[in-house]
Design a protein around this motif. Structure first.
Motif, PDB file in Angstrom:
ATOM      1  N   UNK A 130     -27.698  -2.028 -10.722  1.00 27.79           N
ATOM      2  CA  UNK A 130     -26.727  -1.108 -11.323  1.00 27.79           C
ATOM      3  C   UNK A 130     -26.910  -1.006 -12.830  1.00 27.79           C
ATOM      4  N   UNK A 131     -27.448  -2.049 -13.442  1.00 28.07           N
ATOM      5  CA  UNK A 131     -27.671  -1.958 -14.891  1.00 28.07           C
ATOM      6  C   UNK A 131     -28.831  -1.012 -15.214  1.00 28.07           C
ATOM      7  N   UNK A 132     -29.718  -0.803 -14.213  1.00 30.70           N
ATOM      8  CA  UNK A 132     -30.835   0.128 -14.421  1.00 30.70           C
ATOM      9  C   UNK A 132     -30.514   1.533 -13.927  1.00 30.70           C
ATOM     10  N   UNK A 133     -29.724   1.626 -12.865  1.00 29.56           N
ATOM     11  CA  UNK A 133     -29.464   2.926 -12.233  1.00 29.56           C
ATOM     12  C   UNK A 133     -27.963   3.080 -12.075  1.00 29.56           C
ATOM     13  N   UNK A 134     -27.406   4.090 -12.723  1.00 28.83           N
ATOM     14  CA  UNK A 134     -25.944   4.104 -12.837  1.00 28.83           C
ATOM     15  C   UNK A 134     -25.257   4.889 -11.724  1.00 28.83           C
ATOM     16  N   UNK A 135     -25.714   4.698 -10.483  1.00 31.15           N
ATOM     17  CA  UNK A 135     -24.969   5.230  -9.339  1.00 31.15           C
ATOM     18  C   UNK A 135     -23.563   4.637  -9.361  1.00 31.15           C
ATOM     19  N   UNK A 136     -22.537   5.451  -9.132  1.00 30.08           N
ATOM     20  CA  UNK A 136     -21.168   4.919  -9.073  1.00 30.08           C
ATOM     21  C   UNK A 136     -21.015   4.076  -7.812  1.00 30.08           C
ATOM     22  N   UNK A 137     -20.570   2.847  -7.959  1.00 26.63           N
ATOM     23  CA  UNK A 137     -20.554   1.943  -6.811  1.00 26.63           C
ATOM     24  C   UNK A 137     -19.243   1.191  -6.672  1.00 26.63           C
ATOM     25  N   UNK A 138     -18.792   1.078  -5.422  1.00 27.18           N
ATOM     26  CA  UNK A 138     -17.755   0.109  -5.054  1.00 27.18           C
ATOM     27  C   UNK A 138     -18.427  -0.732  -3.987  1.00 27.18           C
ATOM     28  N   UNK A 139     -18.741  -1.973  -4.285  1.00 20.42           N
ATOM     29  CA  UNK A 139     -19.600  -2.716  -3.363  1.00 20.42           C
ATOM     30  C   UNK A 139     -19.227  -4.190  -3.370  1.00 20.42           C
ATOM     31  N   UNK A 140     -19.403  -4.831  -2.211  1.00 21.68           N
ATOM     32  CA  UNK A 140     -19.022  -6.242  -2.145  1.00 21.68           C
ATOM     33  C   UNK A 140     -19.872  -7.046  -1.186  1.00 21.68           C
ATOM     34  N   UNK A 141     -19.810  -8.347  -1.417  1.00 17.90           N
ATOM     35  CA  UNK A 141     -20.448  -9.321  -0.545  1.00 17.90           C
ATOM     36  C   UNK A 141     -19.681  -9.364   0.776  1.00 17.90           C
ATOM     37  N   UNK A 142     -20.401  -9.349   1.889  1.00 22.49           N
ATOM     38  CA  UNK A 142     -19.740  -9.432   3.192  1.00 22.49           C
ATOM     39  C   UNK A 142     -19.127 -10.821   3.363  1.00 22.49           C
ATOM     40  N   UNK A 143     -17.868 -10.864   3.831  1.00 20.22           N
ATOM     41  CA  UNK A 143     -17.232 -12.148   4.141  1.00 20.22           C
ATOM     42  C   UNK A 143     -17.148 -12.288   5.648  1.00 20.22           C
ATOM     43  N   UNK A 180     -20.187  -4.848 -17.135  1.00 17.78           N
ATOM     44  CA  UNK A 180     -21.213  -4.519 -18.127  1.00 17.78           C
ATOM     45  C   UNK A 180     -22.210  -3.497 -17.572  1.00 17.78           C
ATOM     46  N   UNK A 181     -22.183  -3.249 -16.263  1.00 16.04           N
ATOM     47  CA  UNK A 181     -23.098  -2.261 -15.686  1.00 16.04           C
ATOM     48  C   UNK A 181     -22.556  -0.862 -15.978  1.00 16.04           C
ATOM     49  N   UNK A 182     -22.412  -0.580 -17.227  1.00 13.96           N
ATOM     50  CA  UNK A 182     -21.961   0.733 -17.732  1.00 13.96           C
ATOM     51  C   UNK A 182     -20.636   1.186 -17.121  1.00 13.96           C
ATOM     52  N   UNK A 183     -19.821   0.225 -16.693  1.00 15.68           N
ATOM     53  CA  UNK A 183     -18.506   0.569 -16.140  1.00 15.68           C
ATOM     54  C   UNK A 183     -18.582   1.349 -14.848  1.00 15.68           C
ATOM     55  N   UNK A 184     -19.737   1.399 -14.221  1.00 12.04           N
ATOM     56  CA  UNK A 184     -19.878   2.234 -13.024  1.00 12.04           C
ATOM     57  C   UNK A 184     -19.991   1.423 -11.748  1.00 12.04           C
ATOM     58  N   UNK A 185     -19.847   0.121 -11.852  1.00 14.06           N
ATOM     59  CA  UNK A 185     -19.908  -0.749 -10.685  1.00 14.06           C
ATOM     60  C   UNK A 185     -18.599  -1.518 -10.550  1.00 14.06           C
ATOM     61  N   UNK A 186     -17.953  -1.368  -9.386  1.00 11.00           N
ATOM     62  CA  UNK A 186     -16.733  -2.144  -9.132  1.00 11.00           C
ATOM     63  C   UNK A 186     -17.010  -3.059  -7.952  1.00 11.00           C
ATOM     64  N   UNK A 187     -16.799  -4.360  -8.125  1.00 10.35           N
ATOM     65  CA  UNK A 187     -16.996  -5.280  -7.005  1.00 10.35           C
ATOM     66  C   UNK A 187     -15.762  -5.246  -6.107  1.00 10.35           C
TER      67      UNK A 187
END
Ligand code: GUN
Ligand code: ZN
Length: 418
Positions: A130-143, A180-187
């Motif tokens: 995400x720091x290289x490619x600023x696709x808007x993301x909502x993404x998480x680790x599978x639990x 820090x990933x340009x505000x475009x990644x939400x965990x």
């Protein structure tokens, strides 16, 4: 940067010839007619539209498309868990993530909500990508802590993305990195589904989900899965009730599938304002069932649309949108006489894969062609007539090579580049 083309600003109007100026990641100015200077991309025969948003995709599953002949639970065991085990190697995880981002971009998907595997290093890798490619993301680790191979289970004490402690309200180190990933990644917090989550794990997920964090999970995809949940949680009134008892149903909860819900569950989901993510291509592939769009509409449930790759074979959201129409048409053709079934128009589903999904995922500045909106845009060159059927023509004939250029976060990128 100036883009020239017909501006597909609304599904209700024919796109007018015009141009837009992009500055610092935003649409700065929009005009009719010829552009004031030589355009950077597009042209008089191009169409400019907002990028697509996918509300449900599994990034480690892109190479698992097409393994047919199994129902959900068998398919998870025989196809998906082996595919996700490949991510035990961090090098493979990183390479797969780069590839997944490339494939989404090539299909015009500029924002998504999705799942990684249960490996901690997958989260580190997605932050790096995400720091290289600023696709808007909502993404998480599978639990998950049961009903999967041991190597994919998160046990108490396992390192996971919330960090060492399950304390709400305190950004964990990885969450800070994500910002820090340009505000475009939400965990997000992704308990896979109730089958694979013990009471303890669901309770941990709930602690982590406090605040404005998205929760992603699956709900009532197949009948067998629903029966298993009834056996595993005999004291709960229904499947959605398991999540609700843990406080996991909120305005930022994305519930994929919801094919087999009763009236009480529809009412509960509507009350909680959770978002149901319809995944029509996946529901057909695994023969899970036909989503009841009329029930969702009757209860005023918030709705989004997802590819659900790899159960869904298509990454391209226009194809998923087409499948949404086709599912409703099948329901209409098989409904008892006199029962009315809503079949969405091409305009409705187009709005859903652009502005609708963007809003559902909290990307409020995305999905519109207006000054101030995010410059996450597609420049199309499709050999289709521009008339009142334009959007239907785009959806039903969609090919990824209709995309001539992509503007991501205000920067022109090559959809075929690395
Ligand atoms: N339910 C639990 N996990 C999954 C998954 O990976 N894909 C689909 N389609 N359904 C699921
Ligand atoms: Zn899924």
């Amino acid at each position: 940067m100036i883009l020239q083309g017909r501006l597909l600003a609304s599904a209700d109007e024919l796109p007018r010839p015009g141009w837009l100026r992009v500055d610092e990641g935003r649409i700065a100015e929009i005009g009719d007619g010829p552009p004031p200077e030589e355009p950077t991309a597009g042209g008089a025969d191009a169409i400019i539209c907002p990028g697509f948003v996918d509300a449900h995709i599994h990034l480690p599953q892109l190479d698992a498309v097409g393994c047919d002949g199994l129902d959900l639970l068998a398919w998870l065991n025989e196809v998906i868990f082996p595919a996700e085990l490949r991510w035990s190697d961090p090098v493979v995880a990183r390479a797969d993530l780069h590839q997944a981002y490339r494939r989404m971009l090539r299909a015009g998907t500029l924002g998504y909500a999705g799942y990684l595997t249960s490996h901690h290093h997958g989260v580190v890798a997605v932050i790096g990508v995400a720091q290289q490619c600023s696709l808007r993301s909502v993404v998480g680790q599978v639990m998950m802590d049961r009903y999967a191979p041991d190597a994919l289970l998160i046990n108490p004490g396992t390192h996971d993305h919330a960090g060492q402690a399950d304390r709400p309200g305190q950004p964990a180190p990885l969450a800070r990195l994500a910002e820090s990933a340009r505000g475009r990644l939400k965990l997000s917090v992704n308990p896979r589904f109730a089958v694979a989550c013990s009471e303890t794990l669901l309770a941990r997920a709930a602690v982590r989900a406090k605040g404005d964090i998205f929760v992603q999970t699956h709900l009532a995809e197949t009948r067998r899965e629903c029966e298993l949940v009834r056996e595993l949680f005999p004291d709960d009134p229904h499947y959605a009730g398991v999540y609700d008892r843990h406080g996991l149903l909120g305005e930022r909860t994305l519930l994929a599938h919801c094919v087999h819900l009763d009236l009480d569950q529809w009412r509960l989901i509507a009350r909680r304002r959770s978002i149901v993510v319809h995944c029509p291509t996946a529901n057909t592939f695994l023969r899970s069932g036909l989503f009841d769009l009329d029930a969702a509409r009757a209860h005023g449930v918030r709705l989004a649309l997802g590819s659900d790759v790899a159960a869904g074979p298509d990454t391209a959201m226009p194809r998923v949108a087409r499948a949404m129409i086709e599912t409703a048409k099948v329901r209409a053709m098989t409904a008892p006489a006199g029962q009315s079934v809503h079949v969405p128009t091409p305009g409705e589903v187009w709005t859903m894969i652009t502005r609708g999904n963007a809003l559902a995922l909290g990307f409020t500045d995305m999905g519109r062609l207006v000054p101030g909106a995010a410059a996450d845009l597609l420049v199309l060159r499709a050999q289709v007539p521009i008339d009142r059927h334009l959007i239907g023509r785009l959806i039903y004939t969609w090919r990824d090579d209709y995309i001539d250029a992509i503007v991501l976060n205000g920067r022109l990128i090559d959809p075929n580049g690395s």
